[in-house]
Every structure is written in structure tokens, then in C-alpha cells.
Design a protein around this motif. Structure first.
Motif, PDB file in Angstrom:
ATOM      1  N   GLY A  82       0.811  -1.223   0.000  1.00 38.66           N
ATOM      2  CA  GLY A  82       0.000   0.000   0.000  1.00 38.66           C
ATOM      3  C   GLY A  82       0.842   1.269   0.000  1.00 38.66           C
ATOM      4  N   GLY A  83       2.159   1.113  -0.192  1.00 37.32           N
ATOM      5  CA  GLY A  83       3.028   2.297  -0.195  1.00 37.32           C
ATOM      6  C   GLY A  83       3.121   2.934  -1.569  1.00 37.32           C
ATOM      7  N   LEU A  84       3.940   3.977  -1.671  1.00 39.55           N
ATOM      8  CA  LEU A  84       4.084   4.712  -2.927  1.00 39.55           C
ATOM      9  C   LEU A  84       5.398   4.383  -3.633  1.00 39.55           C
ATOM     10  CD1 LEU A  84       2.823   8.149  -1.581  1.00 39.55           C
ATOM     11  CD2 LEU A  84       1.626   6.684  -3.216  1.00 39.55           C
ATOM     12  N   GLU A  85       6.341   3.801  -2.882  1.00 41.59           N
ATOM     13  CA  GLU A  85       7.619   3.378  -3.438  1.00 41.59           C
ATOM     14  C   GLU A  85       8.287   4.509  -4.228  1.00 41.59           C
ATOM     15  OE1 GLU A  85       6.971  -0.769  -4.670  1.00 41.59           O
ATOM     16  OE2 GLU A  85       8.738  -0.518  -5.954  1.00 41.59           O
ATOM     17  N   LEU A  86       8.354   5.673  -3.637  1.00 49.39           N
ATOM     18  CA  LEU A  86       8.971   6.806  -4.334  1.00 49.39           C
ATOM     19  C   LEU A  86      10.481   6.619  -4.410  1.00 49.39           C
ATOM     20  CD1 LEU A  86       7.228  10.032  -2.947  1.00 49.39           C
ATOM     21  CD2 LEU A  86       6.532   8.516  -4.804  1.00 49.39           C
ATOM     22  N   SER A  87      11.084   7.228  -5.403  1.00 49.66           N
ATOM     23  CA  SER A  87      12.553   7.230  -5.479  1.00 49.66           C
ATOM     24  C   SER A  87      13.077   8.018  -4.276  1.00 49.66           C
ATOM     25  CB  SER A  87      12.999   7.914  -6.770  1.00 49.66           C
ATOM     26  OG  SER A  87      12.601   9.276  -6.735  1.00 49.66           O
ATOM     27  N   ILE A  88      14.332   7.751  -3.919  1.00 49.06           N
ATOM     28  CA  ILE A  88      14.932   8.510  -2.820  1.00 49.06           C
ATOM     29  C   ILE A  88      15.085   9.977  -3.248  1.00 49.06           C
ATOM     30  CG2 ILE A  88      16.960   8.715  -1.308  1.00 49.06           C
ATOM     31  CD1 ILE A  88      15.240   6.274  -0.683  1.00 49.06           C
ATOM     32  N   GLU A  89      15.312  10.193  -4.522  1.00 45.21           N
ATOM     33  CA  GLU A  89      15.382  11.570  -5.031  1.00 45.21           C
ATOM     34  C   GLU A  89      14.081  12.327  -4.697  1.00 45.21           C
ATOM     35  OE1 GLU A  89      14.610  12.265  -9.180  1.00 45.21           O
ATOM     36  OE2 GLU A  89      16.353  13.583  -9.337  1.00 45.21           O
ATOM     37  N   SER A  90      12.939  11.688  -4.935  1.00 47.64           N
ATOM     38  CA  SER A  90      11.657  12.345  -4.642  1.00 47.64           C
ATOM     39  C   SER A  90      11.497  12.585  -3.145  1.00 47.64           C
ATOM     40  CB  SER A  90      10.484  11.486  -5.128  1.00 47.64           C
ATOM     41  OG  SER A  90      10.552  11.334  -6.510  1.00 47.64           O
ATOM     42  N   GLN A  91      11.956  11.617  -2.339  1.00 47.09           N
ATOM     43  CA  GLN A  91      11.812  11.771  -0.883  1.00 47.09           C
ATOM     44  C   GLN A  91      12.708  12.891  -0.358  1.00 47.09           C
ATOM     45  OE1 GLN A  91      11.391   8.044   1.362  1.00 47.09           O
ATOM     46  NE2 GLN A  91      11.444   6.967  -0.582  1.00 47.09           N
ATOM     47  N   VAL A  92      13.868  13.023  -0.958  1.00 46.35           N
ATOM     48  CA  VAL A  92      14.745  14.142  -0.583  1.00 46.35           C
ATOM     49  C   VAL A  92      14.075  15.467  -0.970  1.00 46.35           C
ATOM     50  CG1 VAL A  92      16.905  15.296  -1.270  1.00 46.35           C
ATOM     51  CG2 VAL A  92      16.960  12.948  -0.446  1.00 46.35           C
TER      52      VAL A  92
END
Ligand SMILES: Cc1cc2nc3c(=O)[nH]c(=O)nc-3n(C[C@H](O)[C@H](O)[C@H](O)COP(=O)(O)OP(=O)(O)OC[C@H]3O[C@@H](n4cnc5c(N)ncnc54)[C@H](O)[C@@H]3O)c2cc1C
Length: 386
Positions: free
Chosen positions: A65-75
Motif C-alpha cells: 500500500g506504499g508509494l515506493e517513491l525514489s529517494i530523489e523524490s523523498q529528498v
């Protein structure tokens, strides 16, 4: 001073910026005057919006159920949330992807997924009074007792414990002579709060000292297996160090913007302050250092997305945490100076950041500890291997 980002990261950057600007920033001074706490209505509103955007699901896999965003997006998200003082952005829990490897299916259900759904908050009880920075020398113990473990120890600076449902507690496991994390629910017999010190910043999240005396937890609450040792604590450090760097960039950007805006309008000797060379030097140094820090922070994020070797990621997280936190402190110091007496008022963003950013050079490993990690990597593997 734009950096080329993926369209996903750009989208998340905009969402986080809108949230910071509309929901959080207007309430900073109110929080500052009220022990970091906003009204129950505002707190509930911010939590609901953060949940709706999906901040708690950023680092979780789609299968859960997560979004699995790239670390770039999370930064990109944490950079924008870093623009806000008083930790108002801490209105959501953040389950992290390393937990999937560390935790059993049962632990994911009981502890990790409730974070993602906005039903629980966690806190980390690692640091102890004596060993301090030397996390390899912790003295808390876990001793086998029936179907579980008996835990003992005293933990300092347990951030957000006043808002958390459970602790990640680090202890030395007697039976296999290695370290491990354990889940301890708040309210378990033997968990005692012994002090709530006040700190320089004004946050709703406190950093209390806890005593854990003969606390019994089932064996199912032990994270990982014998031999995993500090692997997951290190994973947590890496994540936090990278996101401290991201937040430092956001804070520095806001400070440069606000100080420039002030200097444009403040008249001194018949001309705007921004026309004084002494002020221009401070702004120029700040903008240049921020640019360098953003480049290295996003490169470190991209290195995670490229799945570079863990050792190299560990180095990069230390380097960006060290450089970014020190950069943001320099920028905050200059911003206070540009604002003059106004910069010493709690109502002023520079004053608040000047106090708040200081801890980024201390927690998740002090600047000196980051330098030791970096120097250790250099010694072992040379520049090419870092
Ligand atoms: C507000 C706040 C929140 C925190 N939240 C948490 C939390 O949620 N969970 C948690 O577990 N911990 C938390 N911490 C603890 C934090 O990570 C530690 O304070 C930090 O790691 C430093 O440890 P120490 O305070 O014992 O300092 P010390 O280890 O006593 O260090 C004192 C000084 O000596 C230097 N030093 C230490 N060792 C060396 C060395 N080998 N070589 C050179 N210099 C050295 C340090 O850099 C520092 O300048 C928090 C701390 C603060 C202030």
C-alpha cells in the motif's frame, strides 16, 4: 538555482512546498509561543492533509500500500519540509524501507504498517549517558527469560517519546553477544520516564530520558536475527543523515530568501541594505554554499536510487549530513546578522532556525563522528572506494 529533477520528484517537491507554505509556515510563531504545540484542530488538520498527500507511504512498497517513491523524490519532499521551523512538519510517522528487511511479517503488521496508516508513532531509544557517541559500546542488556527477553538500560534523548506508541530499543543480547533492536510498547511494566529536559528548540516532540527496568518482551519483539548486530540501526542513521541534509537545504533556502527580502527593503543611510557590500558578501557565500550542498545531496539521493554499494552510500550520507548541517548553521548565523536586532527576536525565522539547526550538527552522529566515519572509509578504501 534549479536542479534538474525527475518529473516524479518535481511533482512531490511542489506538493511538499504547498503543504509547507499553506499548512505549516503560517503557524510557526504560534507554535513558538506555545511550547511547539498547535491547537488540536490545527494538529488534526495537518495530520489529515499529510496523510492524504501520502507522506507516510513514501518509502513503503506498493505491495503493502506504499508509494515506493525514489529517494530523489523523498529528498525533494524533506527539502521543502525543512523550510518550516518548530518541527511542524513532524505531523506524520515515517516507516522506512529497511524495516521490510529487518522485521518479521508479524512485526510489520503490529508495528510498521500502523505507522504508514497514520495509526501509530514510534521513537528510537539508542543513546545512553556513558557511551554517548560510541554506539558500539552501549550497555543496555537483553537476557533470555522464558519465551522472551528481559530488557534493562537507561536511554537518553528519546525524541518524540511523549507522542509515540512504542520504542525501538537497542540492547546487547547476552545469549549471542551481539546487538539488536527490540520493540517495547509504551506502558509496558518497567518502562519509566525519569526526566524531560528542555532544549534550545521549541518542539511539541520532547526528548525524555527513560529507565527500562526488567522490562519483559516476547521473543517475537526482537528485530532481525543473531548476527544482524547494528545493521538496522545503521540503516536508520543513513536515512536520517540524508534527510537532515535535505532539510538543511530547505532551511538555508528559506533563510537566504527571507534575509534577501529584508535587505531589499531595509533602508540604511539612504540606501537598501542589500546594496551594502558587507551584506552582499554574506548572501553570496550563503547562496554558493547552498548550491554546492544541494548538488551533493541530490547526487547522494541518486546514488541510493542507483543501488550503489552500501559502504559507499554510508560514506555519502555522512558527508552530506556533515556538510549540509554545517552549511545551514553558517547561513543561519549570517541571516541573524543581516536582520540585526530583529534577527534576535523569537518571532523571526532566522532566530528560530539559528537555535533549531544547531542540533543537526549533533544528533544522528556529531560532526566529529561523521568525520571519523569519512576518514575511516578513506583510510580503508581510498577516494576511489568511497
Ligand atoms: C535534541 C536531541 C534529540 C536526540 N534524539 C535522539 C533519539 O531520538 N534517539 C537517540 O538514540 N538519540 C538521540 N539523541 C542523541 C544524539 O544522537 C547524541 O546526543 C549524539 O550522538 C552525541 O552523543 P552525546 O550527546 O553523548 O555526546 P558525546 O558522545 O559525549 O560527545 C561530546 C563531544 O565529544 C565529541 N566526541 C565524541 N567521541 C569522539 C571521538 N571518538 N573523537 C572525537 N570527538 C568525539 C563529540 O563530537 C562531541 O563534540 C538526541 C540528541 C539531542 C540533543
Amino acid at each position: 538555482m534549479d536542479i534538474e529533477l525527475s518529473s516524479e520528484a518535481r511533482q512531490w517537491q511542489t506538493m511538499a512546498r504547498d503543504f509547507a507554505d499553506e499548512y505549516l509556515q503560517p503557524h510557526e510563531v504560534e507554535a513558538e509561543h506555545n511550547g511547539g504545540v498547535l491547537s488540536p484542530e490545527l494538529t488534526a488538520r495537518n495530520k489529515a492533509r499529510a496523510k492524504e498527500i501520502g507522506f507516510s507511504r513514501m518509502d513503503m512498497p506498493k505491495s503493502l500500500g506504499g508509494l515506493e517513491l525514489s529517494i530523489e523524490s523523498q529528498v525533494a519532499v524533506w527539502e521543502q519540509l525543512g523550510r518550516v521551523t518548530n518541527a511542524l512538519a513532524w505531523c506524520f510517522a515515517e516507516p522506512q524501507s529497511w524495516m521490510l528487511e529487518a522485521c518479521s511479517a508479524d512485526q510489520l503488521q503490529r508495528y510498521v504498517l500502523p505507522l504508514m496508516r497514520g495509526e501509530a508513532h514510534d521513537c528510537y531509544a539508542i543513546t545512553e549517558e556513558g557511551p554517548g557517541s560510541d554506539v558500539a559500546a552501549l550497555s543496555a542488556t537483553a537476557v533470555r527469560d522464558g519465551d522472551g527477553y528481559r530488557l534493562n538500560g537507561e536511554k537518553w534523548f528519546v525524541t518524540s517519546a511523549n507522542l509515540a506508541n512504542y520504542f525501538w530499543f537497542q540492547a546487547r543480547v547476552e545469549e549471542d553477544d551481539s546487538d539488536a533492536l527490540f520493540f517495547i510498547d509504551q506502558g509496558t511494566e518497567g518502562v519509566e520516564i525519569i526526566d524531560t529536559p528542555t532544549f534550545s528548540h521549541t518542539y511539541a516532540a520532547h526528548h525524555p530520558t527513560y529507565r527500562f527496568k526488567d522490562v519483559w518482551v516476547p521473543a517475537a519483539n526482537r528485530v532481525g536475527k543473531a548476527g544482524d548486530d547494528m545493521a538496522y540501526t545503521r540503516a536508520w542513521f543513513r536515512r536520517e543523515r540524508l534527510m537532515i541534509a535535505a532539510r538543511s537545504c530547505g532551511a538555508a533556502a528559506r533563510l537566504i530568501e527571507e534575509a534577501s527580502e529584508f535587505a531589499r527593503h531595509r533602508m540604511v543611510g539612504g540606501e537598501p541594505l542589500i546594496d551594502k557590500q558587507a551584506i552582499q558578501m554574506m548572501l553570496a557565500d550563503s547562496a554558493t554554499e547552498l548550491w554546492a550542498t544541494r548538488l551533493m545531496t541530490y547526487e547522494a539521493a541518486n546514488a541510493h536510487d542507483r543501488d550503489e554499494p552500501l559502504r559507499s552510500l554510508h560514506m555519502r550520507c555522512s558527508m552530506v549530513k556533515l556538510y549540509a548541517s554545517e552549511m545551514a548553521n553558517r547561513v543561519a548565523d549570517r541571516a541573524v546578522q543581516i536582520f540585526g536586532g530583529r534577527g534576535y527576536m523569537r518571532e523571526n525565522v532566522a532566530e528560530r532556525f539559528f537555535r533549531e539547526l544547531r542540533v543537526d550538527r549533533i544528533w544522528e552522529g556529531t560532526s566529529e563522528i561523521q568525520r571519523l566515519i569519512i576518514a575511516g572509509g578513506l583510510k580503508k578504501r581510498g577516494l576511489e572506494g568511497m
